[in-house]
Scaffold this motif. Structure first.
Motif, PDB file in Angstrom:
ATOM      1  N   ILE A 163       0.838  -1.133  -0.149  1.00 39.74           N
ATOM      2  CA  ILE A 163      -0.108  -0.042  -0.146  1.00 39.74           C
ATOM      3  C   ILE A 163       0.962   1.145   0.133  1.00 39.74           C
ATOM      4  O   ILE A 163       1.585   1.605   0.920  1.00 39.74           O
ATOM      5  CB  ILE A 163      -0.913   0.096   1.209  1.00 39.74           C
ATOM      6  N   THR A 164       0.974   2.060  -1.125  1.00 37.27           N
ATOM      7  CA  THR A 164       1.836   3.184  -1.302  1.00 37.27           C
ATOM      8  C   THR A 164       0.894   4.180  -1.925  1.00 37.27           C
ATOM      9  O   THR A 164      -0.333   4.084  -2.434  1.00 37.27           O
ATOM     10  CB  THR A 164       2.882   2.997  -2.026  1.00 37.27           C
ATOM     11  N   ALA A 165       1.411   5.344  -2.043  1.00 39.92           N
ATOM     12  CA  ALA A 165       0.841   6.425  -2.903  1.00 39.92           C
ATOM     13  C   ALA A 165       0.636   6.155  -4.198  1.00 39.92           C
ATOM     14  O   ALA A 165      -0.520   6.537  -4.799  1.00 39.92           O
ATOM     15  CB  ALA A 165       1.688   7.696  -2.824  1.00 39.92           C
ATOM     16  N   ASP A 166       1.216   5.077  -4.931  1.00 43.71           N
ATOM     17  CA  ASP A 166       0.635   4.692  -6.204  1.00 43.71           C
ATOM     18  C   ASP A 166      -0.797   4.023  -6.057  1.00 43.71           C
ATOM     19  O   ASP A 166      -1.170   3.585  -7.252  1.00 43.71           O
ATOM     20  CB  ASP A 166       2.008   3.588  -6.926  1.00 43.71           C
ATOM     21  N   ASP A 167      -1.288   3.659  -4.957  1.00 42.31           N
ATOM     22  CA  ASP A 167      -2.492   2.979  -5.007  1.00 42.31           C
ATOM     23  C   ASP A 167      -3.590   3.871  -5.130  1.00 42.31           C
ATOM     24  O   ASP A 167      -4.884   3.479  -5.108  1.00 42.31           O
ATOM     25  CB  ASP A 167      -2.444   2.045  -3.864  1.00 42.31           C
ATOM     26  N   ARG A 168      -3.217   5.282  -5.072  1.00 41.08           N
ATOM     27  CA  ARG A 168      -4.534   6.177  -5.194  1.00 41.08           C
ATOM     28  C   ARG A 168      -5.123   6.113  -6.479  1.00 41.08           C
ATOM     29  O   ARG A 168      -4.458   5.790  -7.366  1.00 41.08           O
ATOM     30  CB  ARG A 168      -3.921   7.630  -4.927  1.00 41.08           C
ATOM     31  N   THR A 169      -6.621   6.242  -6.421  1.00 39.71           N
ATOM     32  CA  THR A 169      -7.326   6.012  -7.765  1.00 39.71           C
ATOM     33  C   THR A 169      -8.379   7.182  -7.638  1.00 39.71           C
ATOM     34  O   THR A 169      -8.492   7.934  -6.720  1.00 39.71           O
ATOM     35  CB  THR A 169      -7.955   4.746  -7.713  1.00 39.71           C
ATOM     36  N   THR A 170      -9.253   7.148  -8.576  1.00 38.86           N
ATOM     37  CA  THR A 170     -10.280   8.029  -8.879  1.00 38.86           C
ATOM     38  C   THR A 170     -11.348   7.693  -8.059  1.00 38.86           C
ATOM     39  O   THR A 170     -11.620   6.601  -8.139  1.00 38.86           O
ATOM     40  CB  THR A 170     -10.664   8.224 -10.338  1.00 38.86           C
ATOM     41  N   LEU A 171     -11.797   8.715  -7.208  1.00 39.32           N
ATOM     42  CA  LEU A 171     -13.011   8.421  -6.181  1.00 39.32           C
ATOM     43  C   LEU A 171     -14.260   9.152  -6.576  1.00 39.32           C
ATOM     44  O   LEU A 171     -15.204   9.160  -5.880  1.00 39.32           O
ATOM     45  CB  LEU A 171     -12.576   8.789  -4.959  1.00 39.32           C
ATOM     46  N   GLY A 172     -14.367   9.687  -7.868  1.00 42.56           N
ATOM     47  CA  GLY A 172     -15.503  10.326  -8.210  1.00 42.56           C
ATOM     48  C   GLY A 172     -15.366  11.755  -8.730  1.00 42.56           C
ATOM     49  O   GLY A 172     -14.156  12.336  -8.870  1.00 42.56           O
ATOM     50  N   ASN A 173     -16.402  12.363  -9.099  1.00 42.47           N
ATOM     51  CA  ASN A 173     -16.273  13.821  -9.414  1.00 42.47           C
ATOM     52  C   ASN A 173     -17.528  14.858  -8.843  1.00 42.47           C
ATOM     53  O   ASN A 173     -18.684  13.983  -8.815  1.00 42.47           O
ATOM     54  CB  ASN A 173     -16.150  13.857 -11.072  1.00 42.47           C
ATOM     55  N   TYR A 174     -17.203  15.875  -8.857  1.00 43.72           N
ATOM     56  CA  TYR A 174     -18.368  16.789  -8.240  1.00 43.72           C
ATOM     57  C   TYR A 174     -19.346  17.027  -9.273  1.00 43.72           C
ATOM     58  O   TYR A 174     -20.573  17.358  -8.927  1.00 43.72           O
ATOM     59  CB  TYR A 174     -17.636  18.206  -7.691  1.00 43.72           C
ATOM     60  N   GLN A 175     -19.158  16.847 -10.436  1.00 41.27           N
ATOM     61  CA  GLN A 175     -20.154  16.968 -11.677  1.00 41.27           C
ATOM     62  C   GLN A 175     -21.218  16.034 -11.464  1.00 41.27           C
ATOM     63  O   GLN A 175     -20.968  14.848 -11.942  1.00 41.27           O
ATOM     64  CB  GLN A 175     -19.400  17.010 -12.980  1.00 41.27           C
ATOM     65  N   PRO A 176     -22.525  16.504 -11.640  1.00 39.12           N
ATOM     66  CA  PRO A 176     -23.654  15.675 -11.561  1.00 39.12           C
ATOM     67  C   PRO A 176     -24.047  14.920 -12.958  1.00 39.12           C
ATOM     68  O   PRO A 176     -23.115  15.459 -13.872  1.00 39.12           O
ATOM     69  CB  PRO A 176     -24.807  16.320 -11.549  1.00 39.12           C
ATOM     70  N   LYS A 177     -24.334  13.785 -13.258  1.00 39.43           N
ATOM     71  CA  LYS A 177     -24.620  13.204 -14.240  1.00 39.43           C
ATOM     72  C   LYS A 177     -25.840  14.068 -15.046  1.00 39.43           C
ATOM     73  O   LYS A 177     -25.864  14.273 -16.186  1.00 39.43           O
ATOM     74  CB  LYS A 177     -25.330  11.878 -14.105  1.00 39.43           C
ATOM     75  N   PHE A 178     -26.768  14.486 -14.228  1.00 36.34           N
ATOM     76  CA  PHE A 178     -27.869  15.336 -14.818  1.00 36.34           C
ATOM     77  C   PHE A 178     -28.477  16.073 -13.630  1.00 36.34           C
ATOM     78  O   PHE A 178     -28.466  15.816 -12.339  1.00 36.34           O
ATOM     79  CB  PHE A 178     -28.763  14.618 -15.658  1.00 36.34           C
TER      80      PHE A 178
END
Length: 618
Positions: free
Chosen positions: A421-436
């Motif tokens: 488990i290192t900093a390289d394991d960071r990933t996308t957790l979502g985005n503030y922009q709504p789908k609609f």
């Protein structure tokens, strides 16, 4: 358990033992003049101004804890701000109608300028709390600053229509901003549009059900200059330096200049269709848009060997593509009427380019990180994915973990599969922009009574609850979120599998940005209810009142949301904050001063407001 005195202000102390007063005085004025040179040629000149003065005073009583572990000394602060914005516009308009042709041509010039001044003084060592003005204590600090910006614009526009069926418009602007360098401060922004009223064509005359059908197409270029004042030049700031055995005050460069900094440009295509039918009982409006933003104004990381960590520059391209749909219906017509308005919109955002190397941009503030990379939406939340809680020691031993990890600690996903488990394991957790997003309004009317209610909703976006790092883990003297009661206690009592064990200190990656902080920002809000009654004129015949109506109005009535914070819409950092930012990315997707859109730090919810009133004419 040790007492943590960070951000534990007691509400009672804040309301009883801190005096705050904010006074604002705003003056707005507008004047204009028009002169018809000929019947078809008109000159108009206008000037407007907004003068704002604000004074803010605060005093903190001495020997109060406010929730801290030690008593605090008295402190007073006084802040004053002054802002003057003025705008001068001058236009020449030619308007001519002949036979089936109509022509309107406008040429104009405008100039706008704003100056802001700010001063702050702080005092301490107050002998008592009887006198709260700063002269009763000893001045400990003070600061002042002043800043200005201006913009000059030249514009021209021509509008033409033929038989009120074919419409054409062409326009161009030339804007110059003081925020850019002398060689790059000017930007050119043209646009064209056309409309076709299809329902007026002969081949549509037999379609009685169609009252209006219109096609709209436009293409244009818009500019963005929302960067700090003096953002293209190096600024000096105070800095101490050694002089013998003592420190002396000096000056140092605070940022790297970019004299080639220029306007951000957005090219956008819009295609729209308007339809009304069945005696205007049904109306539909649909619009598709596609925009490409170039030369984005971004703060990008630079090599530390330069002495700085980032630089404001023009870099990259971004696409926004979306659709908007509006539906209006008159459901019941007569003495009792019922009409409905519905709208829904969706936007898809994607980064197309980030300089020559397309290297991702990662920006972090208060542990929350966002990552902007090619092929993805701008400012994805970027951190560690939590996949539950270790229920026992066997589960810990079977998975990648830190040496200090124990049963009851979060399971961090090994994203890159290297067994660590290192900093390289960071990933996308979502985005503030709504789908609609969507909205629904219903209006009812019967014998002088009018009732309306409006719903609005946002779906598919994410929000970072930054309070989770304080209230989502039981490791200090604070009150916790209610869900913490279902934390892991033992192998036999594993809790809900979400909330980790209680600890004296944060362990593993509990103090790092993880998916535990990220929640669904979807919501439905009953935005408004309005009830009114128009008093019949016959009842007012013997009075001077006319057109009298009484009403009751309620805003922000109720919120449906799974967000455990106060309000997923009124976040601490939102799009309204981004003008003139200095540290974050621009309004296209990132926030100022190291903050981010869609991050909530316990912000106050949108208040419910109820208004009762009467409106009449004399």
């Amino acid at each position: 358990m040790p007492y943590n005195d960070l951000n534990l202000w007691h509400p009672y102390s804040l309301t009883r033992y801190i005096d705050k007063q904010n006074k604002s005085f705003n003056t707005l004025g507008t004047a204009f003049g028009e002169y018809y040179i000929t019947d078809d040629l008109k000159f108009r000149s206008s000037i407007s101004g907004n003068l704002s003065n604000t004074r803010y005073n605060s005093y903190r009583f001495k020997n109060q804890g406010y929730g801290y572990s030690s008593l605090l000394a008295a402190e007073g602060n006084s802040q004053t701000s002054y802002s003057l914005n003025w705008l001068s516009e001058n236009t020449l308009t030619y308007d001519k109608r002949f036979n089936d042709h109509s022509l309107n041509v406008l040429a104009g010039y405008s100039v706008q300028k704003q100056r802001d001044e700010f001063a702050s003084v702080t005092s301490g060592s107050f002998p008592n709390d009887l006198v709260e003005t700063l002269n009763a204590g000893v001045v400990t600090s003070g600061s002042t600053f002043a800043t200005e910006w201006s913009i000059i614009s030249y514009l021209a526009r021509a509008q033409y229509n033929f038989q009120n069926k074919y419409f054409f418009t062409a326009a161009i602007r030339r804007d110059g901003s003081s925020r850019f360098g002398t060689a790059t401060r000017w930007g050119y922004f043209p646009s064209v549009s056309a409309g076709w009223l299809i329902s007026d064509e002969k081949f549509m005359q037999n379609l009685k059900a169609v009252n209006l059908l219109k096609l709209r197409v436009s293409y244009g270029v818009a500019g963005n200059n929302q960067i700090p004042n003096y953002g293209s030049i190096s600024l000096l700031g105070t800095s101490n330096y050694a002089s013998g055995s003592s420190l002396a005050s000096g000056l140092a460069i605070g940022n790297i200049a970019n004299t080639n900094l220029k306007w951000e440009r957005t090219n956008q295509l819009n295609i729209g269709l308007d339809l009304r039918m069945l005696n205007d009982r049904i109306g539909v409006s649909a619009e598709f848009y596609n925009s490409i933003t170039k030369d984005m104004l971004l703060n990008v990381p630079i090599p530390d060997i330069s002495g700085f960590s980032n630089q404001l520059t023009n870099i990259g391209q971004m696409q926004n593509r979306g659709v908007e749909l509006n539906l209006n219906t008159k459901n019941i017509v007569g003495k009792f009427t019922w009409s409905t308005d519905f709208n829904i919109s969706a936007n898809r955002n994607k980064v197309l380019q980030l300089g020559n190397s397309n290297a991702p941009i990662i920006y972090t503030d208060f542990l929350v990180a966002v990552k902007t990379e090619v092929g993805q939406p701008i400012s994805n939340f970027y951190g560690y994915q939590v996949d539950g809680i270790f229920k026992n020691q066997a589960a810990v031993d079977a998975a990648p973990h830190y040496s200090t990890t124990k049963p009851g600690d979060p399971i961090i996903r090994d994203v890159n599969g290297d067994g660590k488990i290192t900093a390289d394991d960071r990933t996308t957790l979502g985005n503030y922009q709504p789908k609609f997003t969507a909205g629904l309004t219903n209006n009812f009317s019967f014998k002088g009574f009018d009732v309306s209610f409006m719903f609005q909703g946002s779906f598919g976006g994410k929000i970072v609850n930054q309070m989770y790092r304080y209230s989502g883990f039981w490791n200090n003297g604070r009150n916790m979120f209610a869900g913490v009661d279902n934390r892991w206690r033992s192998e036999a009592d594993p809790g809900d599998g979400i909330h980790p064990r209680a600890t004296l200190n944060l362990t593993g990656l509990q103090d790092q940005f993880t998916s535990l902080w990220v929640e669904d920002a979807s919501f439905v809000r009953l935005k408004n209810i309005r009830i009114s009654y128009t008093i019949p004129s016959s009842l007012l015949a013997r009075t001077p009142l006319r057109n009298t109506r009484v009403y009751a109005n309620a805003d922000n009535v109720y919120l449906w949301s799974k967000y455990i914070g106060y309000d997923p819409e009124n976040t601490t950092y939102n799009a309204t904050n981004y003008s003139g930012n200095s540290n974050g990315l621009n309004a296209s997707g990132n926030a100022p001063n190291g903050a981010f859109i869609g991050v909530d730090y316990g912000s106050y919810p949108i208040p419910r407001v109820i208004t009762i009133g009467l409106k009449t004419d004399f």
